[in-house]
Motif scaffolding. Sequence first.
Motif, PDB file in Angstrom:
ATOM      1  N   SER A   1       7.066   4.297 -18.774  1.00 53.95           N
ATOM      2  CA  SER A   1       7.768   5.242 -17.905  1.00 53.95           C
ATOM      3  C   SER A   1       7.496   4.975 -16.423  1.00 53.95           C
ATOM      4  O   SER A   1       8.236   5.462 -15.566  1.00 53.95           O
ATOM      5  N   LEU A   2       6.466   4.194 -16.109  1.00 51.93           N
ATOM      6  CA  LEU A   2       6.194   3.846 -14.715  1.00 51.93           C
ATOM      7  C   LEU A   2       7.434   3.229 -14.065  1.00 51.93           C
ATOM      8  O   LEU A   2       7.726   3.482 -12.892  1.00 51.93           O
ATOM      9  N   ARG A   3       8.178   2.456 -14.828  1.00 51.30           N
ATOM     10  CA  ARG A   3       9.403   1.822 -14.300  1.00 51.30           C
ATOM     11  C   ARG A   3      10.473   2.848 -13.928  1.00 51.30           C
ATOM     12  O   ARG A   3      11.380   2.539 -13.150  1.00 51.30           O
ATOM     13  N   ASP A   4      10.383   4.048 -14.495  1.00 47.85           N
ATOM     14  CA  ASP A   4      11.388   5.082 -14.236  1.00 47.85           C
ATOM     15  C   ASP A   4      11.202   5.753 -12.880  1.00 47.85           C
ATOM     16  O   ASP A   4      12.069   6.499 -12.441  1.00 47.85           O
ATOM     17  N   TYR A   5      10.080   5.508 -12.226  1.00 47.27           N
ATOM     18  CA  TYR A   5       9.759   6.206 -10.995  1.00 47.27           C
ATOM     19  C   TYR A   5      10.279   5.500  -9.751  1.00 47.27           C
ATOM     20  O   TYR A   5      10.096   5.994  -8.636  1.00 47.27           O
ATOM     21  N   TYR A   6      10.888   4.348  -9.924  1.00 47.97           N
ATOM     22  CA  TYR A   6      11.488   3.642  -8.799  1.00 47.97           C
ATOM     23  C   TYR A   6      12.745   2.948  -9.299  1.00 47.97           C
ATOM     24  O   TYR A   6      12.933   2.747 -10.498  1.00 47.97           O
ATOM     25  N   ARG A   7      13.584   2.613  -8.354  1.00 47.62           N
ATOM     26  CA  ARG A   7      14.821   1.905  -8.695  1.00 47.62           C
ATOM     27  C   ARG A   7      14.914   0.653  -7.835  1.00 47.62           C
ATOM     28  O   ARG A   7      14.632   0.699  -6.633  1.00 47.62           O
ATOM     29  N   VAL A   8      15.319  -0.436  -8.453  1.00 47.21           N
ATOM     30  CA  VAL A   8      15.475  -1.707  -7.746  1.00 47.21           C
ATOM     31  C   VAL A   8      16.950  -1.894  -7.408  1.00 47.21           C
ATOM     32  O   VAL A   8      17.813  -1.757  -8.279  1.00 47.21           O
TER      33      VAL A   8
ATOM     34  N   PHE B   1      -2.247  -0.515 -19.172  1.00 46.16           N
ATOM     35  CA  PHE B   1      -2.801   0.261 -18.069  1.00 46.16           C
ATOM     36  C   PHE B   1      -1.814   1.254 -17.473  1.00 46.16           C
ATOM     37  O   PHE B   1      -2.159   2.005 -16.562  1.00 46.16           O
ATOM     38  N   ALA B   2      -0.609   1.262 -17.979  1.00 47.73           N
ATOM     39  CA  ALA B   2       0.398   2.240 -17.567  1.00 47.73           C
ATOM     40  C   ALA B   2       1.415   2.354 -18.683  1.00 47.73           C
ATOM     41  O   ALA B   2       1.619   1.408 -19.462  1.00 47.73           O
ATOM     42  N   ASP B   3       2.047   3.492 -18.755  1.00 50.73           N
ATOM     43  CA  ASP B   3       3.115   3.711 -19.710  1.00 50.73           C
ATOM     44  C   ASP B   3       4.398   3.071 -19.174  1.00 50.73           C
ATOM     45  O   ASP B   3       4.575   2.942 -17.956  1.00 50.73           O
TER      46      ASP B   3
ATOM     47  N   LEU C   1       4.365  -8.060 -11.976  1.00 52.33           N
ATOM     48  CA  LEU C   1       3.021  -7.481 -12.031  1.00 52.33           C
ATOM     49  C   LEU C   1       3.060  -6.104 -12.690  1.00 52.33           C
ATOM     50  O   LEU C   1       2.204  -5.791 -13.532  1.00 52.33           O
ATOM     51  N   ILE C   2       4.026  -5.299 -12.335  1.00 50.75           N
ATOM     52  CA  ILE C   2       4.147  -3.972 -12.953  1.00 50.75           C
ATOM     53  C   ILE C   2       4.393  -4.115 -14.451  1.00 50.75           C
ATOM     54  O   ILE C   2       3.780  -3.402 -15.263  1.00 50.75           O
ATOM     55  N   ASP C   3       5.248  -5.053 -14.843  1.00 50.45           N
ATOM     56  CA  ASP C   3       5.465  -5.322 -16.277  1.00 50.45           C
ATOM     57  C   ASP C   3       4.150  -5.714 -16.951  1.00 50.45           C
ATOM     58  O   ASP C   3       3.844  -5.262 -18.060  1.00 50.45           O
ATOM     59  N   HIS C   4       3.368  -6.551 -16.288  1.00 45.24           N
ATOM     60  CA  HIS C   4       2.077  -7.006 -16.828  1.00 45.24           C
ATOM     61  C   HIS C   4       1.117  -5.819 -17.007  1.00 45.24           C
ATOM     62  O   HIS C   4       0.449  -5.700 -18.042  1.00 45.24           O
TER      63      HIS C   4
ATOM     64  N   ASP D   1       0.835  -1.196   0.000  1.00 43.05           N
ATOM     65  CA  ASP D   1       0.000   0.000   0.000  1.00 43.05           C
ATOM     66  C   ASP D   1       0.873   1.250   0.000  1.00 43.05           C
ATOM     67  O   ASP D   1       0.651   2.183  -0.782  1.00 43.05           O
ATOM     68  N   GLU D   2       1.868   1.270   0.854  1.00 38.57           N
ATOM     69  CA  GLU D   2       2.754   2.426   0.949  1.00 38.57           C
ATOM     70  C   GLU D   2       3.527   2.630  -0.349  1.00 38.57           C
ATOM     71  O   GLU D   2       3.637   3.759  -0.845  1.00 38.57           O
ATOM     72  N   PHE D   3       4.050   1.550  -0.915  1.00 38.95           N
ATOM     73  CA  PHE D   3       4.774   1.651  -2.178  1.00 38.95           C
ATOM     74  C   PHE D   3       3.877   2.197  -3.279  1.00 38.95           C
ATOM     75  O   PHE D   3       4.248   3.138  -3.988  1.00 38.95           O
ATOM     76  N   PHE D   4       2.689   1.617  -3.430  1.00 42.75           N
ATOM     77  CA  PHE D   4       1.818   2.047  -4.519  1.00 42.75           C
ATOM     78  C   PHE D   4       1.321   3.475  -4.323  1.00 42.75           C
ATOM     79  O   PHE D   4       1.127   4.197  -5.302  1.00 42.75           O
ATOM     80  N   GLU D   5       1.149   3.890  -3.092  1.00 42.89           N
ATOM     81  CA  GLU D   5       0.733   5.277  -2.874  1.00 42.89           C
ATOM     82  C   GLU D   5       1.813   6.249  -3.331  1.00 42.89           C
ATOM     83  O   GLU D   5       1.541   7.175  -4.091  1.00 42.89           O
ATOM     84  N   VAL D   6       3.060   6.045  -2.896  1.00 43.48           N
ATOM     85  CA  VAL D   6       4.108   6.991  -3.306  1.00 43.48           C
ATOM     86  C   VAL D   6       4.433   6.844  -4.789  1.00 43.48           C
ATOM     87  O   VAL D   6       4.784   7.827  -5.447  1.00 43.48           O
ATOM     88  N   LEU D   7       4.289   5.636  -5.339  1.00 47.94           N
ATOM     89  CA  LEU D   7       4.496   5.444  -6.782  1.00 47.94           C
ATOM     90  C   LEU D   7       3.425   6.185  -7.580  1.00 47.94           C
ATOM     91  O   LEU D   7       3.729   6.873  -8.562  1.00 47.94           O
ATOM     92  N   THR D   8       2.184   6.066  -7.150  1.00 46.95           N
ATOM     93  CA  THR D   8       1.088   6.761  -7.833  1.00 46.95           C
ATOM     94  C   THR D   8       1.269   8.267  -7.730  1.00 46.95           C
ATOM     95  O   THR D   8       1.097   8.996  -8.724  1.00 46.95           O
ATOM     96  N   TRP D   9       1.620   8.760  -6.554  1.00 50.34           N
ATOM     97  CA  TRP D   9       1.851  10.194  -6.394  1.00 50.34           C
ATOM     98  C   TRP D   9       2.971  10.666  -7.319  1.00 50.34           C
ATOM     99  O   TRP D   9       2.908  11.754  -7.870  1.00 50.34           O
ATOM    100  N   ARG D  10       3.989   9.833  -7.483  1.00 52.34           N
ATOM    101  CA  ARG D  10       5.098  10.177  -8.400  1.00 52.34           C
ATOM    102  C   ARG D  10       4.611  10.187  -9.840  1.00 52.34           C
ATOM    103  O   ARG D  10       4.929  11.084 -10.621  1.00 52.34           O
ATOM    104  N   GLN D  11       3.808   9.192 -10.188  1.00 53.25           N
ATOM    105  CA  GLN D  11       3.289   9.068 -11.551  1.00 53.25           C
ATOM    106  C   GLN D  11       2.438  10.283 -11.942  1.00 53.25           C
ATOM    107  O   GLN D  11       2.493  10.737 -13.082  1.00 53.25           O
ATOM    108  N   ILE D  12       1.667  10.795 -11.006  1.00 53.25           N
ATOM    109  CA  ILE D  12       0.808  11.935 -11.320  1.00 53.25           C
ATOM    110  C   ILE D  12       1.474  13.267 -10.933  1.00 53.25           C
ATOM    111  O   ILE D  12       0.815  14.295 -10.813  1.00 53.25           O
ATOM    112  N   GLU D  13       2.786  13.222 -10.758  1.00 51.06           N
ATOM    113  CA  GLU D  13       3.647  14.394 -10.582  1.00 51.06           C
ATOM    114  C   GLU D  13       3.371  15.195  -9.312  1.00 51.06           C
ATOM    115  O   GLU D  13       3.522  16.410  -9.291  1.00 51.06           O
ATOM    116  N   LEU D  14       2.990  14.501  -8.232  1.00 50.32           N
ATOM    117  CA  LEU D  14       2.850  15.176  -6.953  1.00 50.32           C
ATOM    118  C   LEU D  14       4.184  15.273  -6.213  1.00 50.32           C
ATOM    119  O   LEU D  14       4.290  16.010  -5.243  1.00 50.32           O
TER     120      LEU D  14
END
Length: 182
Positions: free
Chosen positions: A160-167, A156-158, A147-150, A114-127
């Motif tokens: 670029s979603l992968r660019d918002y986090y680093r593994v 359902f996502a561009d 799952l993110i690749d899927h 939940d925490e990851f997806f919240e900050v990822l979503t906020w990043r995706q929508i440029e907050l």
Amino acid sequence: MTKPSVCVFCGARSGETPAFAQSGTDTGTMLARAGFRLVYGAGDVGIMGLVARAAQTAGGDTFGVIPKHLMDWEVGKRDLSHFIVTETMHERKKVMFMNADAMVVLPGGAGSLDEFFEVLTWRQIELHDKPIFLLNVEGYWQPLLALIDHVIEQGFADASLRDYYRVVDTVGALGVALKNAL
């Protein structure tokens, strides 16, 4: 100058693999030694507690945020440098986020997701444009990455979603990445 703050999202349990718990201890120690302030969910159980105790043992500054309804369940750790009790989970996440310069996600369960997806979503929508790191201890996050690749492959996502986090795969690599980002 204020020391950079790193928010760590992680499990209130230690998991079945000893390396997961060890990653918590190693992360807390690394953050303190590198001069980062730990921001986290203020629990004294699971990986959460290991991160905080290790940061404290290494002389680090700790900032914990816990909703009042989890004080008993997560054993609110009152001996932190800063200890805040919120009314709700959403308020907890907001306070943690607002007091951090970067986010790190260690192994954890639904709350960590939940925490990851919240900050990822906020990043995706440029907050925000704060760095987000997934610590992929022993490949723990591989199903999430698939799952993110899927989601991307299904339109359902561009990509670029992968660019918002680093593994990163190790705490050492995480430390280097944080120093470079902050």
